[in-house]
Motif scaffolding. Structure first.
Motif, mmCIF file in Angstrom:
data_model
loop_
_atom_site.group_PDB
_atom_site.id
_atom_site.type_symbol
_atom_site.label_atom_id
_atom_site.label_comp_id
_atom_site.label_asym_id
_atom_site.label_seq_id
_atom_site.Cartn_x
_atom_site.Cartn_y
_atom_site.Cartn_z
ATOM 1 N N VAL A 73 0.939 -1.207 -0.125
ATOM 2 C CA VAL A 73 0.104 0.108 -0.009
ATOM 3 C C VAL A 73 0.828 1.132 0.071
ATOM 4 N N ASN A 74 0.339 2.314 -0.094
ATOM 5 C CA ASN A 74 1.202 3.486 -0.063
ATOM 6 C C ASN A 74 2.033 3.990 -1.141
ATOM 7 N N TYR A 75 1.552 4.097 -2.262
ATOM 8 C CA TYR A 75 2.231 4.099 -3.159
ATOM 9 C C TYR A 75 2.878 5.672 -3.424
ATOM 10 N N THR A 76 4.222 5.903 -3.649
ATOM 11 C CA THR A 76 4.580 7.341 -3.340
ATOM 12 C C THR A 76 5.619 7.586 -4.355
ATOM 13 N N THR A 77 6.533 6.663 -4.887
ATOM 14 C CA THR A 77 7.427 7.188 -5.499
ATOM 15 C C THR A 77 7.292 6.432 -6.943
ATOM 16 N N MET A 78 7.694 7.219 -8.277
ATOM 17 C CA MET A 78 7.260 6.458 -9.466
ATOM 18 C C MET A 78 8.598 7.115 -10.465
ATOM 19 N N LEU A 79 9.012 6.122 -11.146
ATOM 20 C CA LEU A 79 9.917 6.240 -12.343
ATOM 21 C C LEU A 79 9.471 5.819 -13.568
ATOM 22 N N LEU A 80 9.470 6.619 -14.759
ATOM 23 C CA LEU A 80 8.883 6.305 -16.106
ATOM 24 C C LEU A 80 10.024 6.160 -16.954
ATOM 25 N N GLU A 81 10.287 4.958 -17.512
ATOM 26 C CA GLU A 81 11.201 4.647 -18.441
ATOM 27 C C GLU A 81 10.577 4.565 -19.908
ATOM 28 N N ALA A 82 10.517 5.750 -20.405
ATOM 29 C CA ALA A 82 9.975 5.814 -21.914
ATOM 30 C C ALA A 82 10.227 4.926 -22.892
ATOM 31 N N ASP A 83 11.620 4.772 -23.020
ATOM 32 C CA ASP A 83 12.338 3.773 -23.875
ATOM 33 C C ASP A 83 12.199 2.222 -23.656
ATOM 34 N N SER A 84 11.843 1.910 -22.341
ATOM 35 C CA SER A 84 11.611 0.500 -22.279
ATOM 36 C C SER A 84 10.170 0.239 -21.966
ATOM 37 N N GLU A 85 9.143 1.370 -21.914
ATOM 38 C CA GLU A 85 7.678 1.286 -21.731
ATOM 39 C C GLU A 85 7.641 0.604 -20.380
ATOM 40 N N ARG A 86 8.242 0.933 -19.418
ATOM 41 C CA ARG A 86 8.078 0.671 -17.968
ATOM 42 C C ARG A 86 7.843 1.568 -17.128
ATOM 43 N N LEU A 87 7.034 1.493 -16.109
ATOM 44 C CA LEU A 87 6.734 2.352 -14.953
ATOM 45 C C LEU A 87 7.166 1.632 -13.610
ATOM 46 N N TYR A 88 7.962 2.110 -13.082
ATOM 47 C CA TYR A 88 8.559 1.800 -11.728
ATOM 48 C C TYR A 88 8.012 2.439 -10.567
ATOM 49 N N VAL A 89 7.349 1.640 -9.673
ATOM 50 C CA VAL A 89 6.379 2.229 -8.552
ATOM 51 C C VAL A 89 7.264 1.747 -7.370
ATOM 52 N N LEU A 141 13.958 5.992 -5.748
ATOM 53 C CA LEU A 141 13.859 5.078 -6.883
ATOM 54 C C LEU A 141 14.266 5.715 -8.305
ATOM 55 N N GLN A 142 15.386 5.543 -8.432
ATOM 56 C CA GLN A 142 15.929 6.347 -9.911
ATOM 57 C C GLN A 142 16.948 5.448 -10.563
ATOM 58 N N LEU A 149 19.092 0.027 -11.326
ATOM 59 C CA LEU A 149 18.421 1.002 -10.768
ATOM 60 C C LEU A 149 18.898 1.356 -9.147
ATOM 61 N N TYR A 150 18.555 2.298 -8.490
ATOM 62 C CA TYR A 150 18.992 2.471 -7.091
ATOM 63 C C TYR A 150 17.815 2.842 -6.262
ATOM 64 N N THR A 151 17.383 2.123 -5.212
ATOM 65 C CA THR A 151 16.284 2.573 -4.548
ATOM 66 C C THR A 151 16.875 2.571 -2.975
ATOM 67 N N CYS A 152 16.120 3.615 -2.148
ATOM 68 C CA CYS A 152 16.011 3.453 -0.832
ATOM 69 C C CYS A 152 14.925 3.621 -0.001
ATOM 70 N N GLY A 153 14.918 2.814 1.204
ATOM 71 C CA GLY A 153 13.743 2.986 1.894
ATOM 72 C C GLY A 153 13.890 3.240 3.608
ATOM 73 N N THR A 154 12.849 3.478 4.018
ATOM 74 C CA THR A 154 12.858 3.875 5.519
ATOM 75 C C THR A 154 13.342 2.505 6.381
ATOM 76 N N HIS A 155 12.708 1.376 5.963
ATOM 77 C CA HIS A 155 13.189 0.161 6.643
ATOM 78 C C HIS A 155 12.960 0.315 8.117
ATOM 79 N N ALA A 156 11.795 0.657 8.478
ATOM 80 C CA ALA A 156 11.324 0.822 10.029
ATOM 81 C C ALA A 156 12.415 1.452 10.738
#
Length: 904
Positions: A73-89, A141-142, A149-156
């Protein structure tokens, strides 16, 4: 929300004449503005408080696609890759890779990344919220390079970062410590960028009392200074952007990273200073820190204030919520669009301001601010500025002096930078005012798309998400924003967390706490007529002669019609279909002619036989509203052709035409005398049906018995008989009241027994009035049973007051032995006139109606109107009322004041 200077602060004129009291004016304005939360009238210029033209609910969305996973739940970050037609969430506990063309497809890839039970337990031991904070919220998420790709989370509350293999969509290595790159909490202000495999992040990190702007990765780690001068003061970051100012630079300037945030104010001004202000800060991409002074610190950090206000009203939007950067053909064409809000949390309002890069650069080239002591407010620095200018990037001029990197800068320059991070000049928006203002709306995120229209001009189209899950689409025209439509994205109100636009997929993606929504950039088929398409002023849409189409799907655009500048030209020679309907009603009926307008900016305009309807007051017989025209008590002279027009942009467009025929009432059929014997005998009606009223009695033939002298004798005899009956019934009622008082004490209170109440108990009347028992009575207007019809003149009838639907008279709940009988009640009010002869309402109900019930012809509601006192017919008094009138004349009994009536 127009703030009138005369209305908000009556002393404004005198204050303006006295410049020394300007600060007092600001304080008064603040106090008046705070009254907004209590419903105080709060207004703004009419050209700024923009209303969306079209409102579309979630049930009417077209081409809408959803993504929702049971694992997160709680979708907060999005990265759009137009060339690969992917949306990272990035969501809570998971990262998803979606098909950008259809996010609802089953081909979604998932990386589950949740905090361990032990880590959650440690989070709870820190006193954090187990329902919101003790989870792994993905905050970053970038793309890192061509393969990962590189991603970071709060991890409790113990941040971690990890690399993701894009091809296999798995973590390529074990997560690493992210405490210097990611905030600890899910709601802490945060922004970050990866530029040339270097990460620039800004946030208020845990276990530190102040925020920080850092560059991570490698050995060249830099951050902001905190002593002796703190560069950031409780900053809340909302965005960042890279501007490549080195491209085409004649001075060899460096690229810069801009950070946008809101922080606690430091300025000392003559007017009232708000506690928080919007800022923009910059650092040079090639900054390497100082050798001794500002070692591992930024040597190019500067910040300035962003202004978004209504200067003529001294009203400021200080809270920066979102920033979107539009790169131009050259770096100097870069434009910043910002969403601003009010500082008061209980007042909802938003403004959109636009800033240009040259204006931002001029602020950083202007005078500095200084503070000799951190406890004092900052003021403009007027001393000598060292050379080279502090805070600038390395240019060709510095390289000619042997200064190739920031480490070579002189210590006096670096010491000046340490003590003077704030610029004095404020950055004003374009046209010195907001592009848009919306009251009762809090915009949370925004994305901007440049669209070229048929006229060859490029228009900025803004997509703005609200805190309640709505999406507003607006176009900037001549320095103002026109909101094309507002779309309800979610059934349950929830804030928009992120927003991304794809020109390749012609879609806009919106993330919220519950799901991700994909919408087309435009829905031109929503507009069904030429004028409807033109009025929308959507750069994506144009009229092709038959329908409203998307211009991106047409290569030949020579026949398309579009008017973004004015929204009114091009449809003069087109013929729109007008709906034609017929209505036939009877005289005296109420008729509703419906006319629904699709545009919130349109107003209805009605004509009768091609002439404008004049006036809609009570005497005109017409009412008009957003749903149509109401004809009240239709008359035969109101028959004709009624046409409803939609007026928008000073253009009248016909919507619907009604051919209204008002028929006279049908006469009753007359049966010839010779056919009366042939008619079948009357049959008894079912008990469920109401019997017809009896025919009027035939007139009595003229006789000597009806002479005036005989009539007088009859009246005197009748009055004598009635008087005797009144005396007998009075004795009976007193006796019954006494019996009920003795035998059934505490149950009921009879009003008739009040006449026999002795005067010696008058002291207890006040206590009887406050008793808990309530007596209910209804009033009948029928002249049947034991009732008497008295003729009333017009003047007398005008003094008759309408009775209520149900009267509740305070009575006696329980009488103690020391208390006497209930005192007499006031006389009953006269009954009401019958509502309408067309409806035979049963006796006991029709008389209790407080107003006339009008019959509507073919409509879904009824018109209630108070009875006209001038047309009151002879009033019918029941026997009980006549008895009360007689008792009222008895002077030996004092009547109580009229009891309070309760509405039912």
């Amino acid at each position: 929300m127009h703030i009138s200077s005369k209305r908000v602060c009556p002393m404004r004129r005198s204050v303006e004449m006295q410049g020394a009291l300007s600060s007092v004016l600001q304080l008064l304005l603040l106090s008046c503005s705070v009254r907004v939360a209590a419903g105080y009238p709060f207004r703004t210029p009419l050209d700024l408080d923009v209303t969306p033209r079209v409102t579309v609910l979630s049930s009417g969305l077209q081409g809408c696609k959803h993504f929702q996973s049971s694992a997160a739940v709680n979708y907060t970050t999005m990265l759009l890759e137009a060339d690969s037609e992917r949306l990272y969430v990035g969501a809570r506990g998971a990262v998803f890779a979606l098909n950008a063309s259809d996010i609802s497809a089953s081909s979604a890839l998932t990386i589950e990344w949740e905090a361990s039970p032990e880590q959650k337990r440690q989070c709870r031991l820190k006193g954090k919220d187990n329902k919101t904070q003790c989870f792994n919220h993905i905050r970053f998420l970038q793309r890192f390079n061509s393969t990962h790709l590189y991603t970071c989370g709060t991890h409790a509350f113990s941040p971690l970062c990890a690399y993701i293999d894009e091809k296999r969509f798995v973590m390529s290595s074990q997560p690493e410590d992210g405490k210097e790159k990611c905030p600890y909490g899910p709601t802490t202000g945060y922004t970050a960028l990866i530029i040339d495999q270097e990460m620039y992040s800004a946030s208020q990190y845990e276990f530190r009392s102040f925020p920080d702007i850092r560059r991570n990765f490698g050995s060249l780690k830099l951050k902001t200074e905190d002593a002796p001068t703190r560069w950031l003061n409780e900053a809340d970051f909302v965005g960042s952007a890279l501007v490549r100012e080195s491209l085409g630079s004649s001075t060899g300037d460096d690229d810069k990273i801009y950070f946008f945030f809101t922080e606690k104010s430091q300025e000392q001004t003559t007017s009232y200073s708000h506690s928080r202000v919007a800022r923009v800060a910059r650092v040079c991409k090639g900054d390497r820190g100082g050798r001794l002074t500002l070692q591992k610190r930024w040597t190019s950090f500067l910040k300035a204030r962003l202004m978004c206000s209504l200067p003529e009203y001294d009203f400021h939007f200080n809270m920066l919520r979102s920033m979107f950067v539009i790169p131009g053909h050259t770096p100097q064409d870069t434009v910043f669009y910002g969403v601003f809000g009010l500082e008061w949390k209980n007042v909802k309002a938003s403004a959109v301001c636009r800033f240009s890069l040259p204006d931002v650069q001029r602020a950083f080239e202007g005078p500095y601010m200084e503070s000799q002591n951190s406890d004092f407010k900052w003021k403009e620095y007027t001393g000598k500025i060292p050379d080279p200018r502090p805070g600038t990037c390395i240019t060709d001029a510095l390289r000619a002096k042997g200064i190739n990197i920031s480490i070579s800068l002189p210590d006096d320059v670096l010491d000046f930078v340490r003590r003077h991070p704030l610029m004095s000049q404020q950055i004003q928006p374009s046209d010195k005012r907001p592009l848009l203002f919306r009251r009762s709306t809090d915009y949370t995120h925004m994305a901007v798309l440049m669209v070229q229209a048929l006229d060859g001009q490029t228009y900025p189209v803004l997509y703005m998400g609200t805190d309640e899950g709505w999406l507003h689409k607006a176009v900037e025209v001549k320095g103002h924003l026109h909101i094309i439509e507002e779309l309800q994205l979610f059934d349950e109100p929830q804030p928009v967390n992120s927003l991304v636009i794809s020109t390749k997929q012609m879609s806009v993606y919106v993330a919220s706490s519950s799901s991700v929504v994909q919408l087309p950039l435009s829905n031109c088929n929503r507009y069904t007529s030429c004028y409807d398409c033109i009025f929308a002023r959507d750069p994506h849409c144009a009229w092709n002669g038959d329908q409203c189409v998307d211009i991106m799907a047409h290569e030949d655009r020579s026949t398309l019609i579009q008017d973004i500048e004015n929204g009114s030209k091009g449809c003069e020679n087109t013929q729109d279909d007008v709906a034609l309907r017929s209505r036939s009603v009877r005289v005296g009926d109420d008729v509703l002619l419906q006319c629904e307008l699709s545009s919130n900016l349109a107003t209805p305009f009605w004509t009768l036989d091609c002439s404008e309807l004049q006036g809609y007051d009570l005497n005109s017989g017409f009412r008009t509203g957003t749903d149509g025209l109401l004809i009240i008590e239709a008359r035969q002279d109101q028959s004709g052709l009624y046409t409803c027009y939609s007026v928008e942009n000073n253009i009248k467009v016909p919507i619907v035409t009604y051919n209204v025929t008002i028929r006279p009432p049908s006469p009753l059929p007359v049966v010839p005398p010779d056919l009366i014997d042939t008619l079948p005998p009357p049959t008894e009606l079912p008990t469920s049906k109401r019997p017809l009223p009896p025919p009027p009695a035939p007139l009595l033939p003229h006789s000597d018995l009806l002479s005036p002298r005989n009539m007088e004798v009859m009246y005197l005899s009748l009055i004598t008989i009635l008087g005797g009956l009144c005396v007998v019934l009075t004795v009976v009622l007193i006796y019954v009241g006494f019996c009920l008082q003795v035998g059934h004490r505490g149950k009921y209170s009879l009003r008739a027994a009040a006449a026999a109440y002795p005067k010696k108990h008058s002291k207890n009347r006040k206590q009887h009035r406050s008793s808990s028992h309530m007596e209910l009575k209804t009033i009948s207007s029928h002249c049947n049973g034991n009732s008497i019809c008295n003729g009333v003149s017009k003047q007398q009838s005008s003094n008759i007051q309408d009775g209520g639907l149900l009267q509740i008279v305070p009575g006696e709940g329980k009488t103690s032995p020391n208390k006497g009988l209930l005192p007499p009640a006031p006389p009953l009010p006269p009954t009401l006139q019958r509502a309408s002869p067309e409806y035979d309402i049963p006796s006991g109900l029709s008389a209790t109606l407080p107003s006339m019930l009008r019959r509507m012809n073919g409509n879904s509601y009824m018109l209630l109107r108070q009875t006209d006192s001038e047309n009151t017919s002879p009033v019918c008094y029941s026997f009980a009322e006549e008895l009360n009138k007689i008792l009222e004349k008895r002077k030996h009994t004092l009547l109580l004041p009229k009891p309070d009536e309760s509405s039912v």
